[in-house]
Motif scaffolding. Structure first.
Motif, PDB file in Angstrom:
ATOM      1  N   ASP A 234       0.754  -1.258  -0.114  1.00  0.00           N
ATOM      2  CA  ASP A 234      -0.048   0.239  -0.028  1.00  0.00           C
ATOM      3  C   ASP A 234       0.798   1.319   0.078  1.00  0.00           C
ATOM      4  N   THR A 235       2.148   1.292   0.085  1.00  0.00           N
ATOM      5  CA  THR A 235       2.919   2.356   0.308  1.00  0.00           C
ATOM      6  C   THR A 235       4.296   2.411  -0.594  1.00  0.00           C
ATOM      7  N   ILE A 236       4.626   3.501  -1.081  1.00  0.00           N
ATOM      8  CA  ILE A 236       5.776   3.423  -2.109  1.00  0.00           C
ATOM      9  C   ILE A 236       6.622   4.808  -1.574  1.00  0.00           C
ATOM     10  N   VAL A 237       7.847   4.655  -1.580  1.00  0.00           N
ATOM     11  CA  VAL A 237       8.759   5.766  -1.512  1.00  0.00           C
ATOM     12  C   VAL A 237       9.284   6.063  -3.086  1.00  0.00           C
ATOM     13  N   VAL A 238       9.273   7.324  -3.516  1.00  0.00           N
ATOM     14  CA  VAL A 238       9.515   7.465  -5.056  1.00  0.00           C
ATOM     15  C   VAL A 238      10.615   8.711  -4.754  1.00  0.00           C
ATOM     16  N   LEU A 239      11.833   8.420  -5.259  1.00  0.00           N
ATOM     17  CA  LEU A 239      13.057   9.406  -5.452  1.00  0.00           C
ATOM     18  C   LEU A 239      13.025  10.037  -6.778  1.00  0.00           C
ATOM     19  N   TYR A 240      13.286  11.310  -6.920  1.00  0.00           N
ATOM     20  CA  TYR A 240      13.404  11.984  -8.221  1.00  0.00           C
ATOM     21  C   TYR A 240      13.953  13.402  -7.857  1.00  0.00           C
ATOM     22  N   VAL A 241      14.805  13.941  -9.030  1.00  0.00           N
ATOM     23  CA  VAL A 241      15.292  15.311  -9.014  1.00  0.00           C
ATOM     24  C   VAL A 241      14.190  16.275  -9.505  1.00  0.00           C
ATOM     25  N   GLU A 242      13.827  17.118  -8.953  1.00  0.00           N
ATOM     26  CA  GLU A 242      13.158  18.285  -9.540  1.00  0.00           C
ATOM     27  C   GLU A 242      13.898  19.500  -9.829  1.00  0.00           C
ATOM     28  N   ALA A 243      14.023  19.664 -11.369  1.00  0.00           N
ATOM     29  CA  ALA A 243      14.638  20.911 -11.792  1.00  0.00           C
ATOM     30  C   ALA A 243      13.700  21.961 -11.891  1.00  0.00           C
TER      31      ALA A 243
ATOM     32  N   GLN B  29      17.099  17.147  -4.739  1.00  0.00           N
ATOM     33  CA  GLN B  29      16.735  15.975  -4.645  1.00  0.00           C
ATOM     34  C   GLN B  29      15.546  15.666  -3.643  1.00  0.00           C
ATOM     35  N   SER B  30      14.537  14.928  -4.371  1.00  0.00           N
ATOM     36  CA  SER B  30      13.349  14.771  -3.591  1.00  0.00           C
ATOM     37  C   SER B  30      12.880  13.340  -3.464  1.00  0.00           C
ATOM     38  N   SER B  31      12.258  12.923  -2.228  1.00  0.00           N
ATOM     39  CA  SER B  31      11.824  11.836  -1.948  1.00  0.00           C
ATOM     40  C   SER B  31      10.367  12.003  -1.322  1.00  0.00           C
ATOM     41  N   ALA B  32       9.349  11.189  -1.916  1.00  0.00           N
ATOM     42  CA  ALA B  32       8.051  11.397  -1.579  1.00  0.00           C
ATOM     43  C   ALA B  32       7.388   9.983  -1.327  1.00  0.00           C
ATOM     44  N   VAL B  33       6.538   9.949  -0.254  1.00  0.00           N
ATOM     45  CA  VAL B  33       5.839   8.826   0.224  1.00  0.00           C
ATOM     46  C   VAL B  33       4.231   8.939  -0.238  1.00  0.00           C
ATOM     47  N   PHE B  34       3.955   7.831  -1.095  1.00  0.00           N
ATOM     48  CA  PHE B  34       2.628   7.913  -1.500  1.00  0.00           C
ATOM     49  C   PHE B  34       1.869   6.376  -0.876  1.00  0.00           C
ATOM     50  N   THR B  35       0.554   6.389  -0.754  1.00  0.00           N
ATOM     51  CA  THR B  35       0.145   5.448   0.031  1.00  0.00           C
ATOM     52  C   THR B  35      -1.281   5.182  -0.969  1.00  0.00           C
ATOM     53  N   THR B  36      -1.882   3.943  -1.202  1.00  0.00           N
ATOM     54  CA  THR B  36      -3.234   3.992  -2.129  1.00  0.00           C
ATOM     55  C   THR B  36      -4.302   4.514  -1.369  1.00  0.00           C
ATOM     56  N   SER B  37      -5.305   4.928  -2.121  1.00  0.00           N
ATOM     57  CA  SER B  37      -6.329   5.364  -1.504  1.00  0.00           C
ATOM     58  C   SER B  37      -7.655   5.517  -2.495  1.00  0.00           C
ATOM     59  N   SER B  38      -8.625   4.596  -2.337  1.00  0.00           N
ATOM     60  CA  SER B  38      -9.606   4.616  -3.336  1.00  0.00           C
ATOM     61  C   SER B  38     -10.434   5.787  -3.482  1.00  0.00           C
ATOM     62  N   SER B  39     -10.253   6.615  -2.688  1.00  0.00           N
ATOM     63  CA  SER B  39     -11.083   7.987  -2.452  1.00  0.00           C
ATOM     64  C   SER B  39     -10.096   9.148  -3.290  1.00  0.00           C
TER      65      SER B  39
END
Length: 99
Positions: free
Chosen positions: A49-58, A69-79
């Motif tokens: 249900d959860t993922i950490v995504v790493l990316y570079v924002e220019a 340099q960024s890292s974001a945490v996302f969780t699944t959510s039906s709504s």
């Protein structure tokens, strides 16, 4: 999501309201010379249900370049739109905006 938090590149910790205010203020202060690109996207830790995504924002703002340099945490959510909810964002300067 309502629990969203962010660590800004300068080290400030922002809650959801502060993040929204920050985005609105940034958008309002931008002229046509503003662009964001997302580069080097990599999945990090994840479970069902959860993922950490790493990316570079220019960013290019008023002719000045910056990178974070960024890292974001996302969780699944039906709504939530697209079925995922943004929970946490952490940004660190790679290139501070030029003066």
């Amino acid at each position: 999501g309502k629990d969203l938090s962010m660590v800004a590149p300068d080290g400030q910790i922002l809650d959801r309201e502060a993040v929204i205010d920050h985005v609105r203020a940034s958008r309002a202060s931008c002229d046509d010379g503003f662009a964001i690109s997302i580069e080097d996207i990599r999945p990090g830790w994840q479970d069902a249900d959860t993922i950490v995504v790493l990316y570079v924002e220019a960013q290019l703002r008023a002719g000045k370049h910056s990178r974070r340099q960024s890292s974001a945490v996302f969780t699944t959510s039906s709504s939530a739109p697209n079925g995922v909810e943004w929970r946490h964002l952490h940004e660190t300067w790679l290139q501070v905006p030029e003066r």
